[in-house]
Every structure is written in structure tokens, then in C-alpha cells.
Design a protein around this motif. Structure first.
Motif, mmCIF file in Angstrom:
data_model
loop_
_atom_site.group_PDB
_atom_site.id
_atom_site.type_symbol
_atom_site.label_atom_id
_atom_site.label_comp_id
_atom_site.label_asym_id
_atom_site.label_seq_id
_atom_site.Cartn_x
_atom_site.Cartn_y
_atom_site.Cartn_z
ATOM 1 N N LEU A 3 -20.694 -12.291 -0.933
ATOM 2 C CA LEU A 3 -20.192 -12.010 -2.273
ATOM 3 C C LEU A 3 -20.302 -10.518 -2.522
ATOM 4 O O LEU A 3 -21.392 -9.965 -2.568
ATOM 5 N N LYS A 7 -16.097 -10.046 -6.312
ATOM 6 C CA LYS A 7 -16.239 -11.499 -6.384
ATOM 7 C C LYS A 7 -17.312 -11.895 -7.395
ATOM 8 O O LYS A 7 -17.143 -12.860 -8.138
ATOM 9 N N LYS A 10 -15.934 -11.467 -10.854
ATOM 10 C CA LYS A 10 -15.047 -12.599 -11.160
ATOM 11 C C LYS A 10 -15.859 -13.842 -11.480
ATOM 12 O O LYS A 10 -15.482 -14.637 -12.349
ATOM 13 N N GLY A 11 -16.986 -14.029 -10.811
ATOM 14 C CA GLY A 11 -17.851 -15.172 -11.081
ATOM 15 C C GLY A 11 -18.361 -15.170 -12.511
ATOM 16 O O GLY A 11 -18.412 -16.214 -13.161
#
Length: 136
Positions: A3, A7, A10-11
Motif C-alpha cells: 500500500l 492507495k 484512497k482507503g
């Protein structure tokens, strides 16, 4: 899977958007079935606070690395909701909720799974940030 910062950011946004779906499931506070089956946690106030938590996740999406301890707070919050959901599932009949309202049934079916998934995500991010801090 590694990750990276994009990413992970975005999580946080996805976590926030998932919380905001409570507004859809509650039909913007008009779905009384959700409140009926858990009046303490899922009152209209509780639903507002779930949405507020979602906005908080989104608000730090780009700068989560600057608020490591807040990420841990998010993990603890998700842990609490996940445990509350398990307790609710053990003490209620989900089919009764579906009989009264499909949206409420769907909500009670998935909200805890969502909380457990994001508990793991937030905890992972916290430990990743903690690990980076130890390297410096």
C-alpha cells in the motif's frame, strides 16, 4: 500487495464514503426501522455521528501521515462499532429487520463487516506510520 501513499489516501476516502452511505440506508433519517432495531446506537443522532466520522476520515486522506495517533483513534472507533455489531447480531433476528424494511436489513447485514474491514485498514496504516517513525 504494497500500500503506497496514494492507495492509503484512497482507503481513507472509501472509508468515509462508506460511512456516508448510512444517509442512503436511513433514507436521510426517514427510515425508522434502523432506529427501531437499535435505538441507542442508530438513533438519528447516531446516524449523524456516523456521517461525521466519515467526513473526518475523508478530511485527513491526503495528510494521514501527519496524524498517526488520530489514525489509531479511527481504528479504535471501528473496533467499538464492530463489537457492537457482533453483539447486535447475536441478540437480534436479522430476518425480522428484512421483513420490515429491506434497506434496514441490508444496513444491519453489512455495517459491521465494513467496520471490521476498516478497523484492520486503520490499524495497518497506524502500524505502518509507527514503523516509519522508528526508522527515522
Amino acid at each position: 500487495m504494497t500500500l503506497n501513499h496514494i492507495k492509503i489516501s484512497k482507503g481513507f476516502v472509501i472509508a468515509g464514503l462508506m460511512n456516508l452511505t448510512v444517509l442512503i440506508f436511513s433514507r436521510f433519517f426517514t427510515n425508522s426501522t434502523i432506529t427501531e432495531f437499535d435505538p441507542e446506537v442508530m438513533s438519528n443522532f447516531g446516524i449523524i455521528m456516523i456521517a461525521i466520522w466519515g467526513l473526518a476520515y475523508i478530511s485527513i486522506a491526503k495528510n494521514y501521515h501527519q496524524v498517526k495517533w488520530l489514525v489509531l483513534v479511527f481504528a479504535v472507533e471501528k473496533l467499538i462499532y464492530g463489537c457492537v455489531w457482533i453483539n447486535w447480531m447475536l441478540n437480534h433476528n436479522l430476518s425480522e429487520v428484512y421483513e420490515k424494511d429491506i434497506m434496514a436489513g441490508l444496513f444491519y447485514s453489512i455495517y459491521g463487516i465494513n467496520d471490521w474491514l476498516f478497523f484492520v485498514f486503520f490499524l495497518f496504516v497506524f502500524f505502518k506510520l509507527f514503523e516509519k517513525r522508528m526508522e527515522h
